[in-house]
Design a protein around this motif. Structure first.
Motif, mmCIF file in Angstrom:
data_model
loop_
_atom_site.group_PDB
_atom_site.id
_atom_site.type_symbol
_atom_site.label_atom_id
_atom_site.label_comp_id
_atom_site.label_asym_id
_atom_site.label_seq_id
_atom_site.Cartn_x
_atom_site.Cartn_y
_atom_site.Cartn_z
ATOM 1 N N CYS A 102 0.852 -1.183 0.000
ATOM 2 C CA CYS A 102 0.000 0.000 0.000
ATOM 3 C C CYS A 102 0.895 1.243 0.000
ATOM 4 N N CYS A 157 0.394 2.950 3.675
ATOM 5 C CA CYS A 157 0.764 2.354 4.969
ATOM 6 C C CYS A 157 1.686 1.148 4.837
ATOM 7 N N CYS A 203 -6.954 -0.512 0.173
ATOM 8 C CA CYS A 203 -6.160 -1.109 1.250
ATOM 9 C C CYS A 203 -7.088 -1.515 2.396
ATOM 10 N N CYS A 262 -5.619 0.348 5.973
ATOM 11 C CA CYS A 262 -5.762 1.781 6.288
ATOM 12 C C CYS A 262 -6.901 2.453 5.511
HETATM 13 ZN ZN LIG Z 1 -2.832 1.080 3.529
#
Ligand SMILES: [Zn+2]
Length: 174
Positions: free
Chosen positions: A11, A14, A29, A32
């Protein structure tokens, strides 16, 4: 890498590996909730005609190095398609054309794999009749050669991009 494979390993927000990238269009994602839409890009292609011939460029870089292509390229933010076509023609061939000299033909979707990122484009096609066939290459890193081919001598298998192959095949074969 193909057009159904994610080009993200992590991602971008994150660094989690717990994500989906459905059809390589919507990245989501699960860790997050970051979302990214890999939307299509718009591009233009110009079919220059002179008598019974069409101008093709020979690609000097990947994707499809050595294959036939048309002058043109990606549309920049805030440009009209016609402005993009005129800019690209100036950059590639050092030729000044007016937006009013461009006759809209059709659109056709394309896939464009560049540095392992699969871009999907919508190509807008314009025809531009010329009064002579004297052209030269300005963008020598992009274009290896220019070739005028008679409509009844066009070999579609030598054209790299599926969008161009389709439009030339539908509208221009002699
Ligand atoms: Zn993420």
């Amino acid at each position: 890498m193909d057009f159904q494979t994610s080009f993200f390993t992590y991602c971008p927000n994150c660094q989690s590996t717990d994500f989906s990238f459905k059809n390589v269009t919507k990245f989501q994602c699960n860790a997050c909730a970051f979302e990214y839409y890999h939307n299509i890009a718009a591009a233009v292609a110009v079919v220059f005609t002179f008598e019974d011939k069409i101008l093709f460029t020979v690609r000097n870089e990947n994707p499809d190095i050595g294959m036939l292509d048309l002058p043109g390229g990606f549309i920049d933010p805030k440009e009209t398609a016609e402005e993009a076509a005129c800019r690209e023609i100036k950059e590639e061939l050092d030729l000044d054309i007016l937006p009013t000299s461009l006759n809209y033909i059709t659109t056709s979707p394309n896939e464009y794999l560049y540095k392992n990122v699969p871009y999907r484009t919508m190509d807008l096609f314009y025809e531009c009749p010329l009064t002579n066939d004297k052209l030269s290459i300005k963008a020598k890193t992009e274009i290896k050669d220019l070739v005028w081919i008679k409509r009844n001598e066009i070999d579609l298998t030598k054209i790299g991009f599926v969008s161009i192959r389709k439009v030339i095949g539908e509208f221009y074969l002699g």
